[in-house]
Design an enzyme around this catalytic site. Structure first.
Site, PDB file in Angstrom:
ATOM      1  CG  ASP A   1      -9.197  -1.077  -2.455  1.00  0.00           C
ATOM      2  OD1 ASP A   1      -7.998  -1.192  -1.666  1.00  0.00           O
ATOM      3  OD2 ASP A   1      -9.466  -0.084  -2.693  1.00  0.00           O
TER       4      ASP A   1
ATOM      5  CB  CYS B   1      -2.431  -4.395  -3.722  1.00  0.00           C
ATOM      6  SG  CYS B   1      -1.939  -2.803  -2.579  1.00  0.00           S
ATOM      7  CB  SER B   2      -5.015  -0.835  -6.196  1.00  0.00           C
ATOM      8  OG  SER B   2      -5.495   0.026  -7.042  1.00  0.00           O
ATOM      9  CG  ASP B   3      -3.325   1.645  -1.756  1.00  0.00           C
ATOM     10  OD1 ASP B   3      -2.955   0.669  -1.778  1.00  0.00           O
ATOM     11  OD2 ASP B   3      -4.118   2.261  -0.919  1.00  0.00           O
ATOM     12  N   GLY B   4      -0.555  -0.248  -3.330  1.00  0.00           N
ATOM     13  CA  GLY B   4       0.684  -0.391  -2.754  1.00  0.00           C
ATOM     14  C   GLY B   4       0.942  -0.200  -1.354  1.00  0.00           C
ATOM     15  CB  ALA B   5      -0.309   1.525   1.093  1.00  0.00           C
ATOM     16  N   GLY B   6      -2.237  -0.738   1.368  1.00  0.00           N
ATOM     17  CA  GLY B   6      -3.081  -1.619   2.165  1.00  0.00           C
ATOM     18  C   GLY B   6      -3.013  -3.025   2.213  1.00  0.00           C
ATOM     19  NE  ARG B   7      -6.153  -4.544  -2.377  1.00  0.00           N
ATOM     20  CZ  ARG B   7      -6.489  -4.560  -3.454  1.00  0.00           C
ATOM     21  NH1 ARG B   7      -7.044  -5.731  -4.050  1.00  0.00           N
ATOM     22  NH2 ARG B   7      -6.605  -3.622  -4.084  1.00  0.00           N
ATOM     23  CB  SER B   8       1.468  -3.656  -0.705  1.00  0.00           C
ATOM     24  OG  SER B   8       0.804  -3.960  -2.126  1.00  0.00           O
TER      25      SER B   8
ATOM     26  CD  GLN C   1      -6.251   0.854   2.013  1.00  0.00           C
ATOM     27  OE1 GLN C   1      -6.579  -0.483   1.908  1.00  0.00           O
ATOM     28  NE2 GLN C   1      -6.131   1.896   1.027  1.00  0.00           N
TER      29      GLN C   1
END
Ligand code: NAG
Ligand code: NAG
Ligand code: NAG
Length: 464
Positions: A362, A394-401, A439
């Site tokens: 993350d 990913c987890s929040d679906g924004a940073g890595r995604s 992110q």
């Protein structure tokens, strides 16, 4: 030509060989201290006896030559037959799998059941014959569930294979490629410019940006983070006829590229225990066949994503039966699982492939751009030719995604021959559709590096 030349040389060597080993002539002609040449030997031995001998040896050689050709022909015939048989069984399997696609007839159901049975049979025999394999694959899935990514060392994994994909043939405009490269080089050297560009991106305001549905009392428990809630104008809505939870809400956003009606991706948060069914409903209803998962299940003891697939065999989530068919560990950084997904209401089935990147933390970056690019090539090779969206989470679906989608979208545009590429503008386009895409500045820099590296690889692979 070349071949004849070699043959002559060989023949020359053989003559020497003959003279050394032949029963009638016992003197050596190889390297010798007195520098005696073949010509000298011929004079000594007498021309007639040597000619007689050589002509017999020539007949022998011709016969040998003929035998060699015969052997090669037989070998070719045997391997061709073998190849044909393999191809045919491969084709049969392919046909079987293809017929599973959208066919709802009882035939397809029977095939599906048979494949599941075969799968179970294979699993059982694996357990009997190769307990090591099973233990390691289980060890691996357990460790990825409870630790920070992969813990087992690669040497203990028996199903590891690690060849890399080549860059796919591309219609990339060569001058655009070179322009991108020099732009990137400058960009990465000039940290101030990167800083300024990132600051401008951070102050970018998406419009419209209301999230009233996601923030509603009933739905807020369905969000993983309060920073990334879907926009009202850009969200995936679940079909009401299947709603087991009295809501059409899921924290997932359609991401459009060129086609304003059909999303190229769906950026989604990693399922929560309470939203696993919603997730599979979305997979089903969007027609999805490829899932890209970019997070380990937990990180430093913090849950990143619920384990939303069966570890073995099948699980039923509301009306969706998910059957784990295979798990293939490509390398330390990622593995690929394939599932049969069945809608128990309609008996329709579909194959879904999940590409799971294990070592991207993350707010962090993948270990290397090269590995992520290889991962992306494998995803796109599997996806090729489809028209459904790829679900990226990913987890929040924004940073890595967001980072992954930015890289993939830019590279796909380049592969289609786009002449103008603006990565910052592309990211703003993504942020119009989902909050928080990419992110950190480091993730943005990583995206730039990865694009440059792939462009470089494509340029290198071009015939000069
Ligand atoms: C689905 O959910 C909505 C609320 O979002 C509700 O009004 C509707 O009655 C539900 N449908 C069924 C079939 O349960
Ligand atoms: C699905 O399959 C089951 C069992 O084979 C059968 O009883 C049922 O009628 C089928 N449903 C549909 C919609 O075809
Ligand atoms: C479970 C969870 O973290 N829910 C969050 C969903 O989003 C809202 C904001 O709209 C947060 O307040 C919740 O904590």
């Amino acid at each position: 030509g070349d071949v004849r030349f070699h043959f002559m040389v060989n023949l020359g060597d053989l003559k020497h060989f003959i003279l050394v080993l032949g029963p009638a002539l016992t003197f050596r002609v190889g390297h010798n201290p007195k520098n005696v040449t073949t010509a000298d030997v011929v004079q000594v031995a007498g021309e007639s006896s040597l000619h007689f001998f050589l002509s017999h040896m020539m007949i022998l050689l011709t016969a040998l030559h003929f035998l060699c050709m015969l052997f090669i022909l037989v070998a070719l015939a045997v391997s061709a037959t073998f190849f044909c048989v393999r191809q045919r069984s491969h084709l049969r399997m392919k046909e079987k799998l293809a017929s599973l696609g959208t066919d709802t007839s009882t035939d397809a159901t029977a095939t599906y059941q048979e494949l599941c049975r075969q799968r179970m049979a294979i699993r059982t025999s694996e357990r009997v014959e190769r307990p090591e394999t099973l233990r390691h694959s289980r060890l691996n899935s357990v460790s990825s569930q409870f630790s920070d990514g992969p813990a087992a060392s690669p040497s203990t994994r028996s199903s590891t294979s690690s060849w890399c994909e080549e860059p796919v043939p591309s219609n990339m405009d060569i001058s655009t490629g070179h322009m991108i490269l020099s732009y990137m080089e400058d960009h990465l050297k000039n940290k101030n410019r990167l800083e300024r560009e990132w600051e401008a991106l951070c102050s970018y305001q998406a419009e419209p940006s209301t999230c009233s549905v996601g923030q509603g009392e009933q739905n807020s428990k369905r969000n993983r983070s309060d920073a990334v809630v879907v926009y009202d104008h850009s969200r995936i809505t679940l079909k009401a006829e299947n709603n087991h939870s009295n809501s059409d809400y899921i924290n997932a956003s359609p991401i459009m590229d060129h086609d304003p009606r059909n999303p190229t991706y769906i950026a989604s948060q990693g399922p929560l225990p309470s939203t696993v069914t919603d997730f599979w409903q979305m997979v089903w209803e969007s027609g999805c066949v490829v899932i890209v998962m970019l997070t380990p299940l937990s990180e430093n003891g913090v849950k990143q994503c619920h384990h939303y697939w069966p570890d073995e065999g099948s699980d039923v989530y509301h009306i969706y039966e998910v059957n784990l068919v295979s798990e293939h560990i490509w390398c330390e950084d990622f593995l690929v699982r394939s599932f049969y997904l069945k809608n128990l209401q309609t008996n329709e089935t579909r194959t879904v492939t999940q590409f799971h990147y294990l070592s991207w933390m993350d707010r962090g970056m993948p270990t290397s751009a090269r590995t992520l690019l290889d991962f992306r090539r494998k995803v796109n090779k599997c996806y090729r030719g489809r028209s459904c969206p790829i679900i990226v989470h990913c987890s929040d679906g924004a940073g890595r995604s967001g980072t992954y989608i930015l890289i993939d979208m830019v590279l796909n545009r380049m592969a289609k021959g786009a002449k103008e590429i603006d990565i910052a503008a592309t990211l703003e386009h993504l942020r119009d559709q989902r909050a928080g895409m990419v992110q950190t500045k480091e993730q943005f820099e990583f995206a730039l590096t990865a694009v440059a590296e792939e462009v470089n690889a494509i340029l290198k692979a071009l015939p000069q």
